[in-house]
Scaffold this active site. Structure first.
Site, PDB file in Angstrom:
ATOM      1  N   THR A  44     -66.999-124.973   9.322  1.00  0.00           N
ATOM      2  CA  THR A  44     -66.668-126.044  10.260  1.00  0.00           C
ATOM      3  C   THR A  44     -66.972-125.560  11.670  1.00  0.00           C
ATOM      4  O   THR A  44     -67.182-124.382  11.911  1.00  0.00           O
ATOM      5  CB  THR A  44     -65.179-126.435  10.185  1.00  0.00           C
ATOM      6  N   ILE A 108     -62.949-121.576  10.227  1.00  0.00           N
ATOM      7  CA  ILE A 108     -62.422-122.360  11.342  1.00  0.00           C
ATOM      8  C   ILE A 108     -62.660-121.567  12.619  1.00  0.00           C
ATOM      9  O   ILE A 108     -62.462-120.348  12.654  1.00  0.00           O
ATOM     10  CB  ILE A 108     -60.930-122.701  11.156  1.00  0.00           C
ATOM     11  N   ILE A 139     -62.176-116.688  10.178  1.00  0.00           N
ATOM     12  CA  ILE A 139     -62.039-117.099  11.572  1.00  0.00           C
ATOM     13  C   ILE A 139     -63.388-116.924  12.261  1.00  0.00           C
ATOM     14  O   ILE A 139     -63.955-115.826  12.278  1.00  0.00           O
ATOM     15  CB  ILE A 139     -60.954-116.274  12.286  1.00  0.00           C
ATOM     16  N   LYS A 140     -63.898-118.017  12.822  1.00  0.00           N
ATOM     17  CA  LYS A 140     -65.215-117.988  13.458  1.00  0.00           C
ATOM     18  C   LYS A 140     -65.074-117.582  14.922  1.00  0.00           C
ATOM     19  O   LYS A 140     -64.306-118.176  15.680  1.00  0.00           O
ATOM     20  CB  LYS A 140     -65.890-119.362  13.383  1.00  0.00           C
ATOM     21  N   ILE A 141     -65.841-116.564  15.300  1.00  0.00           N
ATOM     22  CA  ILE A 141     -65.858-116.074  16.670  1.00  0.00           C
ATOM     23  C   ILE A 141     -67.309-116.064  17.153  1.00  0.00           C
ATOM     24  O   ILE A 141     -68.165-115.459  16.511  1.00  0.00           O
ATOM     25  CB  ILE A 141     -65.264-114.659  16.761  1.00  0.00           C
TER      26      ILE A 141
END
Length: 370
Positions: A44, A108, A139-141
């Site tokens: 996402t 996310i 966790i998207k960084i």
């Protein structure tokens, strides 16, 4: 079951859907894609959530509850998006178990407003991980310069990370270094390295869009002959870098402690030039041990007519370097292209986040007055 997508999965490519919405969850569509389209993960981003929340009525009841509670726009966005990701994680739970944590992942993203703030990005990554509260979340960084230290800090906390918005080979090298640093710190912190997973999202089609625009401006026959070759060449060189980086004494020491390689993920694989085959960035980047995250349109196109011709990446680096050398000789600056794409990527996600805030604010206001 789609035979063509199964062939892709059998070639070692993990197929992830680049989309998520409450409608997709409530209707059972995501579960159906897992069963019939070989989908083993979900990604996402702010653009996807902005689109999901701006259409239909699937979120209306939760928005009304949040309005009654006096929730802020920030808190409402957090509740709406993390609920979707948590529920998607539950849909993907069996895939997560059967793949021993490799797949069954749902990503996310931290707020793109924090992309240039290391400490704030790290703090939000931890908060998102705790809020979703599922072992198969990622966790998207963003791989901005300040994001690199946040990647290390987040991995060091034992949190699995999807590093996004990678265009440049040098930046990808720094991302791998940040991951390895994080694993070493995680081990020192007492975390089980085998439970930490990561993917590095290397963007594909946007490279061709930017390079083709510059080649059109140059206007020579040589420039025209190089159109739509940069993106695949760039990705193939990234895979060579991946192979080189996950070897040697440093990696072997981490692997002995149970560490997992950070898999390359091909992102932005929907074709933007209608003159190109609509499965180009899937078929030409088939190689075992990678992820291809696709919008549903590309997923369906591959299910209908996509072809797997074996490993299209391993051993292709020399040809890829020749393409890049020819582009530089033609007058296309690689460094300028990737810098432009990173800046535009952050800007686009920031604009989508602002759109998401405006949408949720409007829905909260409407619910409060109805």
């Amino acid at each position: 079951m789609s035979d063509r997508l199964k062939n892709l999965a059998d070639a070692g490519v993990s197929i992830w859907l680049d989309d998520l919405s409450r409608d997709r969850l409530d209707s059972g569509n995501l579960a159906d894609l897992v069963a019939t389209r070989s989908v083993t993960g979900v990604t996402t981003n702010p653009t996807i959530f902005a689109a999901a929340l701006s259409r239909g009525s699937a979120y209306d009841s939760q928005v009304a509850e949040l309005a009654d509670q006096g929730a802020s726009v920030h808190d409402a966005i957090r509740a709406l998006t993390t609920d979707d990701v948590r529920n998607a994680c539950d849909v993907m739970a069996e895939t997560f178990r059967s793949s021993h944590g490799v797949d069954g992942r749902v990503s996310i993203e931290v707020s793109p407003l924090l992309a240039m703030d290391t400490d704030a990005t790290s703090a939000e990554a931890v908060d998102l991980w705790k809020t979703v509260e599922r072992p198969n979340a990622l966790i998207k960084i963003p791989a901005t310069q300040p994001g690199l230290a946040a990647i290390t800090a987040t991995i060091a906390e034992g949190i699995s990370v999807n590093v996004t918005l990678i265009f440049a080979l040098n930046r990808y090298r720094a991302v791998i270094e940040a991951y390895l640093d994080g694993l070493e710190q995680a081990a020192a912190n007492g975390h089980d390295l085998s439970s930490i997973h990561s993917v590095a999202s290397f963007f594909v089609s946007r490279v061709d869009s930017e390079v083709n625009k510059r080649l059109d401006a140059i206007g020579t026959d040589e420039a025209d002959a190089l159109k739509s070759k940069a993106a695949i060449a760039n990705a193939r060189l990234a895979f060579e870098l991946y192979q080189q980086s996950f070897g040697g004494e440093r990696w072997e020491a981490l692997a002995a402690q149970g560490a997992n390689k950070q898999r390359p993920l091909w992102a932005s694989t929907g074709v933007k030039d209608p003159s190109l085959p609509d499965t180009l960035y899937v078929s030409e980047l088939v190689v075992a041990g990678t992820v291809n995250t696709m919008p549903e349109q590309t997923l369906n196109a591959f299910a209908d007519h996509g072809e797997v011709h074996g490993d299209m990446v391993t051993g292709s680096a020399a040809d890829a370097r020749e393409v890049m050398d020819r582009l530089e000789a033609a007058g296309v600056s690689y460094d300028d292209v990737v810098a432009t794409l990173e800046a535009e990527g952050v800007e686009k996600f920031t604009a989508s986040w602002t759109e998401l805030e405006d949408t949720v604010r409007g829905q909260l206001d409407q619910a409060s007055t109805s």
